[in-house]
Design a protein around this motif. Sequence first.
Motif, PDB file in Angstrom:
ATOM      1  N   UNK A  25       0.828  -1.207   0.000  1.00  0.00           N
ATOM      2  CA  UNK A  25       0.000   0.000   0.000  1.00  0.00           C
ATOM      3  C   UNK A  25       0.864   1.259   0.000  1.00  0.00           C
ATOM      4  N   UNK A  26       1.926   1.269   0.802  1.00  0.00           N
ATOM      5  CA  UNK A  26       2.811   2.437   0.868  1.00  0.00           C
ATOM      6  C   UNK A  26       3.523   2.659  -0.465  1.00  0.00           C
ATOM      7  N   UNK A  27       3.943   1.588  -1.109  1.00  0.00           N
ATOM      8  CA  UNK A  27       4.603   1.707  -2.416  1.00  0.00           C
ATOM      9  C   UNK A  27       3.605   2.223  -3.459  1.00  0.00           C
ATOM     10  N   UNK A  28       2.390   1.689  -3.435  1.00  0.00           N
ATOM     11  CA  UNK A  28       1.372   2.154  -4.387  1.00  0.00           C
ATOM     12  C   UNK A  28       1.053   3.638  -4.179  1.00  0.00           C
ATOM     13  N   UNK A  29       0.991   4.088  -2.923  1.00  0.00           N
ATOM     14  CA  UNK A  29       0.744   5.507  -2.663  1.00  0.00           C
ATOM     15  C   UNK A  29       1.882   6.366  -3.220  1.00  0.00           C
ATOM     16  N   UNK A  30       3.108   5.895  -3.073  1.00  0.00           N
ATOM     17  CA  UNK A  30       4.252   6.645  -3.608  1.00  0.00           C
ATOM     18  C   UNK A  30       4.154   6.740  -5.127  1.00  0.00           C
ATOM     19  N   UNK A  31       3.892   5.624  -5.787  1.00  0.00           N
ATOM     20  CA  UNK A  31       3.761   5.657  -7.245  1.00  0.00           C
ATOM     21  C   UNK A  31       2.599   6.551  -7.665  1.00  0.00           C
ATOM     22  N   UNK A  32       1.498   6.476  -6.910  1.00  0.00           N
ATOM     23  CA  UNK A  32       0.340   7.309  -7.208  1.00  0.00           C
ATOM     24  C   UNK A  32       0.627   8.790  -7.060  1.00  0.00           C
ATOM     25  N   UNK A  33       1.583   9.116  -6.207  1.00  0.00           N
ATOM     26  CA  UNK A  33       1.982  10.512  -6.007  1.00  0.00           C
ATOM     27  C   UNK A  33       3.015  10.957  -7.040  1.00  0.00           C
ATOM     28  N   UNK A  34       3.346  10.075  -7.977  1.00  0.00           N
ATOM     29  CA  UNK A  34       4.286  10.435  -9.031  1.00  0.00           C
ATOM     30  C   UNK A  34       5.740  10.148  -8.712  1.00  0.00           C
ATOM     31  N   UNK A  35       5.980   9.418  -7.641  1.00  0.00           N
ATOM     32  CA  UNK A  35       7.357   9.074  -7.264  1.00  0.00           C
ATOM     33  C   UNK A  35       7.740   7.790  -7.977  1.00  0.00           C
ATOM     34  N   UNK A  36       8.796   7.873  -8.779  1.00  0.00           N
ATOM     35  CA  UNK A  36       9.203   6.709  -9.562  1.00  0.00           C
ATOM     36  C   UNK A  36      10.698   6.421  -9.483  1.00  0.00           C
ATOM     37  N   UNK A  37      11.409   7.141  -8.620  1.00  0.00           N
ATOM     38  CA  UNK A  37      12.843   6.889  -8.481  1.00  0.00           C
ATOM     39  C   UNK A  37      13.096   6.290  -7.091  1.00  0.00           C
ATOM     40  N   UNK A  38      14.162   5.522  -6.973  1.00  0.00           N
ATOM     41  CA  UNK A  38      14.433   4.820  -5.718  1.00  0.00           C
ATOM     42  C   UNK A  38      14.656   5.768  -4.547  1.00  0.00           C
ATOM     43  N   UNK A  39      15.446   6.827  -4.678  1.00  0.00           N
ATOM     44  CA  UNK A  39      15.598   7.730  -3.537  1.00  0.00           C
ATOM     45  C   UNK A  39      14.257   8.323  -3.083  1.00  0.00           C
ATOM     46  N   UNK A  40      13.418   8.695  -4.018  1.00  0.00           N
ATOM     47  CA  UNK A  40      12.112   9.236  -3.673  1.00  0.00           C
ATOM     48  C   UNK A  40      11.216   8.206  -3.017  1.00  0.00           C
ATOM     49  N   UNK A  41      11.277   6.971  -3.507  1.00  0.00           N
ATOM     50  CA  UNK A  41      10.476   5.894  -2.922  1.00  0.00           C
ATOM     51  C   UNK A  41      10.910   5.613  -1.496  1.00  0.00           C
ATOM     52  N   UNK A  42      12.216   5.553  -1.284  1.00  0.00           N
ATOM     53  CA  UNK A  42      12.747   5.319   0.070  1.00  0.00           C
ATOM     54  C   UNK A  42      12.309   6.443   1.007  1.00  0.00           C
ATOM     55  N   UNK A  43      12.387   7.672   0.551  1.00  0.00           N
ATOM     56  CA  UNK A  43      11.952   8.808   1.374  1.00  0.00           C
ATOM     57  C   UNK A  43      10.462   8.714   1.677  1.00  0.00           C
ATOM     58  N   UNK A  44       9.679   8.342   0.682  1.00  0.00           N
ATOM     59  CA  UNK A  44       8.240   8.215   0.877  1.00  0.00           C
ATOM     60  C   UNK A  44       7.915   7.120   1.892  1.00  0.00           C
ATOM     61  N   UNK A  45       8.625   6.001   1.824  1.00  0.00           N
ATOM     62  CA  UNK A  45       8.412   4.930   2.807  1.00  0.00           C
ATOM     63  C   UNK A  45       8.755   5.423   4.209  1.00  0.00           C
ATOM     64  N   UNK A  46       9.848   6.135   4.337  1.00  0.00           N
ATOM     65  CA  UNK A  46      10.213   6.677   5.649  1.00  0.00           C
ATOM     66  C   UNK A  46       9.182   7.687   6.133  1.00  0.00           C
ATOM     67  N   UNK A  47       8.686   8.518   5.236  1.00  0.00           N
ATOM     68  CA  UNK A  47       7.672   9.510   5.600  1.00  0.00           C
ATOM     69  C   UNK A  47       6.352   8.847   6.002  1.00  0.00           C
ATOM     70  N   UNK A  48       6.097   7.646   5.470  1.00  0.00           N
ATOM     71  CA  UNK A  48       4.838   6.949   5.763  1.00  0.00           C
ATOM     72  C   UNK A  48       4.797   6.398   7.183  1.00  0.00           C
ATOM     73  N   UNK A  49       5.967   6.265   7.807  1.00  0.00           N
ATOM     74  CA  UNK A  49       6.026   5.699   9.154  1.00  0.00           C
ATOM     75  C   UNK A  49       6.190   4.190   9.178  1.00  0.00           C
ATOM     76  N   UNK A  50       6.192   3.559   8.017  1.00  0.00           N
ATOM     77  CA  UNK A  50       6.387   2.107   7.950  1.00  0.00           C
ATOM     78  C   UNK A  50       7.883   1.829   7.889  1.00  0.00           C
ATOM     79  N   UNK A  51       8.408   1.175   8.897  1.00  0.00           N
ATOM     80  CA  UNK A  51       9.847   0.899   8.934  1.00  0.00           C
ATOM     81  C   UNK A  51      10.177  -0.325   8.081  1.00  0.00           C
ATOM     82  N   UNK A  52      11.454  -0.532   7.859  1.00  0.00           N
ATOM     83  CA  UNK A  52      11.921  -1.697   7.107  1.00  0.00           C
ATOM     84  C   UNK A  52      11.652  -2.957   7.927  1.00  0.00           C
TER      85      UNK A  52
END
Length: 72
Positions: A25-52
């Motif tokens: 779900x967090x990855x889909x939200x990032x893609x839906x927000x137009x994030x398509x690069x790995x650094x942006x995806x990693x930042x979005x996951x961190x911003x979501x509060x979901x840890x590794x």
Amino acid sequence: MSDRNLDPHQARQRPPTTYEDLLGDAIERAYGAGIHDLPGLVQSLNDSGLSSPDGSPWTEANYRAAMAALAA
């Protein structure tokens, strides 16, 4: 013709865990927000509060490792 080729989950060995659902779900939200690069995806996951998986913040390295583990 076999319907097997029409099943999007045909390779699934088990249902996804709750964590895997939240991660997807967090990855889909990032893609839906137009994030398509790995650094942006990693930042979005961190911003979501979901840890590794090990509870630490996401990095490009542990994201790659987590995706490889999920694909195994």
